[in-house]
Design an enzyme around this catalytic site. Structure first.
Site, PDB file in Angstrom:
ATOM      1  N   GLY A 218      71.666 -67.883 -26.278  1.00 13.17           N
ATOM      2  CA  GLY A 218      73.078 -68.571 -26.686  1.00 13.17           C
ATOM      3  C   GLY A 218      74.358 -67.574 -26.893  1.00 13.17           C
ATOM      4  N   PRO A 260      68.806 -64.824 -21.308  1.00 16.98           N
ATOM      5  CG  PRO A 260      70.515 -63.613 -20.272  1.00 16.98           C
ATOM      6  CD  PRO A 260      69.102 -64.212 -20.973  1.00 16.98           C
ATOM      7  N   GLY A 261      70.640 -68.387 -20.024  1.00  7.44           N
ATOM      8  CA  GLY A 261      71.022 -69.040 -18.780  1.00  7.44           C
ATOM      9  C   GLY A 261      72.799 -69.688 -18.626  1.00  7.44           C
ATOM     10  NE  ARG A 298      76.864 -78.207 -19.957  1.00  6.86           N
ATOM     11  CZ  ARG A 298      77.955 -78.065 -20.716  1.00  6.86           C
ATOM     12  NH1 ARG A 298      79.002 -78.258 -20.382  1.00  6.86           N
ATOM     13  NH2 ARG A 298      78.012 -77.140 -21.436  1.00  6.86           N
ATOM     14  CB  CYS A 328      79.303 -99.664 -11.648  1.00  4.27           C
ATOM     15  SG  CYS A 328      80.133 -99.460 -10.106  1.00  4.27           S
ATOM     16  CD  GLU A 329      77.324 -96.307 -17.415  1.00  4.00           C
ATOM     17  OE1 GLU A 329      76.303 -96.765 -18.391  1.00  4.00           O
ATOM     18  OE2 GLU A 329      76.027 -96.846 -16.104  1.00  4.00           O
TER      19      GLU A 329
HETATM   20  C1  LIG Z   1      67.416 -72.872 -22.222  1.00  6.73           C
HETATM   21  C2  LIG Z   1      66.597 -71.889 -22.866  1.00  6.73           C
HETATM   22  C3  LIG Z   1      67.411 -70.757 -22.829  1.00  6.73           C
HETATM   23  C4  LIG Z   1      68.486 -70.825 -21.938  1.00  6.73           C
HETATM   24  O1  LIG Z   1      69.521 -71.142 -23.399  1.00  6.73           O
HETATM   25  P1  LIG Z   1      71.408 -70.783 -23.179  1.00  6.73           P
HETATM   26  O2  LIG Z   1      72.042 -70.779 -23.755  1.00  6.73           O
HETATM   27  O3  LIG Z   1      71.835 -71.147 -20.831  1.00  6.73           O
HETATM   28  O4  LIG Z   1      72.035 -69.150 -22.855  1.00  6.73           O
HETATM   29  C5  LIG Z   1      66.877 -69.981 -23.705  1.00  6.73           C
HETATM   30  N1  LIG Z   1      65.450 -70.189 -23.504  1.00  6.73           N
HETATM   31  C6  LIG Z   1      65.359 -71.166 -24.160  1.00  6.73           C
HETATM   32  C7  LIG Z   1      63.437 -71.323 -25.011  1.00  6.73           C
HETATM   33  C8  LIG Z   1      65.705 -72.438 -23.679  1.00  6.73           C
HETATM   34  O5  LIG Z   1      65.138 -73.919 -23.948  1.00  6.73           O
END
Ligand SMILES: *Cc1c(COP(=O)(O)O)cnc(C)c1O
Length: 413
Positions: A218, A260-261, A298, A328-329
């Site tokens: 997050g 983290p993603g 997004r 087309c949207e």
């Molecule tokens: C998507 C997800 C994340 C990564 O969240 P980010 O906001 O991209 O850092 C981490 N843990 C779980 C379980 C997720 O589903």
């Protein structure tokens, strides 16, 4: 990345194309690990769903990261990219017992987020250690689409069900080796996060065999000027101190885990599109690019603001444009943005295009998904080819024999 490098990539590989800067990913990884250097055992498990190209996964593996996966397919991608099973955690939501068993058989860490599967899994496999996903019911973000810790969220086992949870663990004699939360995609407020962490610590005390505590993710990154970003140094200082105190109390040096993603890949990504048409209406100047929400959803899905820059005209006069796509949207990328004067054929770059961009792309309007390029050590490497017409036809069954030619009496010919 330099605009000149991006322009060169657009020239070489064509548009639309996603570009990822390996240096930025690496520096974000180190920034986060540095912030928690007071913790004895730290583990970052990169959330594969943000950007799951194999080359990105290999890069993460080379940095020492683990992998957070949400489907058996992501588990398999991770193994293919070279991650050891032990460095992969599988955190699905609402999947079948069979899929969880398949992941367990591959040797990855299982994370269970509902009581029904927990009980079934515990009865069948009491000897396979599992992590448990808790829902602390904390709203860490402002948008109910992305704050998954609150009371009516489908994620995790509610803290109000801990007695039930403990009964299952006791009756099945299963081993719980980790405890987990993921409160959503925006840690706006460190105090809110620390508050949720206290709930996790409180829950953790009930389990005798823990090896790690997973605080999910997050971390917020800036999308536009003035955006708040998570102060990871401050979070690192405060959470590390509290975590170390907890470990002392617990009697064991546990691993502090994050997944983290967005933090690792969002800012490393650039999406390059070419302007097909500049369309002046009575009220608006539209710049229409060779893309749409089929490639970058997004803005339409979350109202996300991606900064848009005209890299073909870096010194041009700024004017107001609405940047839209070609499907087309309604596919608005940005309304009334101040952008350097746009001419048809210019390359526009979208910032923060690393996380949840390509992975959410589709073939809507029967368009091809874009190519992906990794910028690594000053060189561009193609890491995914642009799709072709064969990809659109793939998996479609030839049923032409089913349908007879329409009689001439109908066509009037
Ligand atoms: C998507 C997800 C994340 C990564 O969240 P980010 O906001 O991209 O850092 C981490 N843990 C779980 C379980 C997720 O589903």
């Amino acid at each position: 990345m330099e605009a000149t490098s991006l322009l060169e990539i657009a020239n070489t590989f064509g548009a639309p194309v996603y570009v990822y800067d390996a240096d930025k990913i690496t520096s974000q990884y180190h920034k986060l690990t540095r912030a928690f250097d007071q913790v004895e055992h730290l583990r970052l498990n990169y959330a594969a769903k943000a950007l799951s190209n194999l080359s990105i996964l290999r890069l993460m593996n080379s940095l020492g990261s683990g992998l957070d996966t949400v489907s058996i397919q992501e588990v398999k991608l991770g193994l293919l990219a070279g991650f050891s099973p032990e460095s992969i955690i599988y955190t699905p939501n609402g999947v079948s017992l069979e899929e969880i068993e398949e992941a367990a058989a591959l040797g990855v860490q299982i994370n269970i987020d509902n009581l029904s599967i927990l009980e079934q899994f515990g009865n069948k496999h009491p000897d396979i250690p599992v992590c448990i996903r808790i829902n602390p019911h904390v709203m860490a973000g402002g948008n109910s689409n992305i704050s998954v810790g609150h009371i009516d969220s489908k994620f995790g086992i509610s803290i109000h069900q801990i007695p039930h949870l403990l009964r299952i663990v006791e009756l099945t004699d299963m081993r719980v080796n980790g405890i987990h939360m993921h409160t959503g995609s925006d840690i706006l407020d460190i105090d809110v996060f620390l508050y949720a962490s206290e709930i996790l610590f409180e829950t953790a005390k009930h389990f005798k065999h823990l090896e790690f505590i997973d605080f999910g993710s997050g971390f917020k990154v800036p999308y536009k000027k003035g955006d708040i970003q998570t102060n990871v140094e401050e979070l690192g200082k405060k959470l590390s101190k509290r975590f170390n105190a907890f470990c002392k109390e617990y009697g064991k040096s546990l691993t502090l885990t994050f997944e983290p993603g967005k933090f690792l890949v969002s800012e490393a990504g650039y999406f390059l599109t070419k302007v097909n048409v500049v369309k002046q209406t009575t009220s608006t100047v539209f710049a229409q690019v060779d893309s749409g929400f089929n490639h970058l959803i997004r803005p339409m899905l979350y109202g996300a603001k991606h900064e848009i820059i005209n890299i073909s005209n870096p010194t041009g006069r700024e004017r107001y444009y609405s940047i839209v796509g070609y499907i087309c949207e309604t596919d608005t990328f940005g309304s009334n943005r101040r952008i350097r004067e746009i001419t048809e054929g210019d390359i526009l770059t979208f910032r923060n295009a690393g996380a949840y961009c390509f992975t959410m792309a589709s073939n809507y309007n029967s368009r091809y998904r874009p190519a992906e390029v990794l910028w690594y050590k000053g060189k561009a490497h193609l890491i995914r080819e642009r799709e072709t017409f064969d990809d659109i036809l793939k998996n479609q069954v030839d049923t032409s024999a089913l349908f007879e030619a329409v009689p001439e009496s109908v066509t009037g010919k």
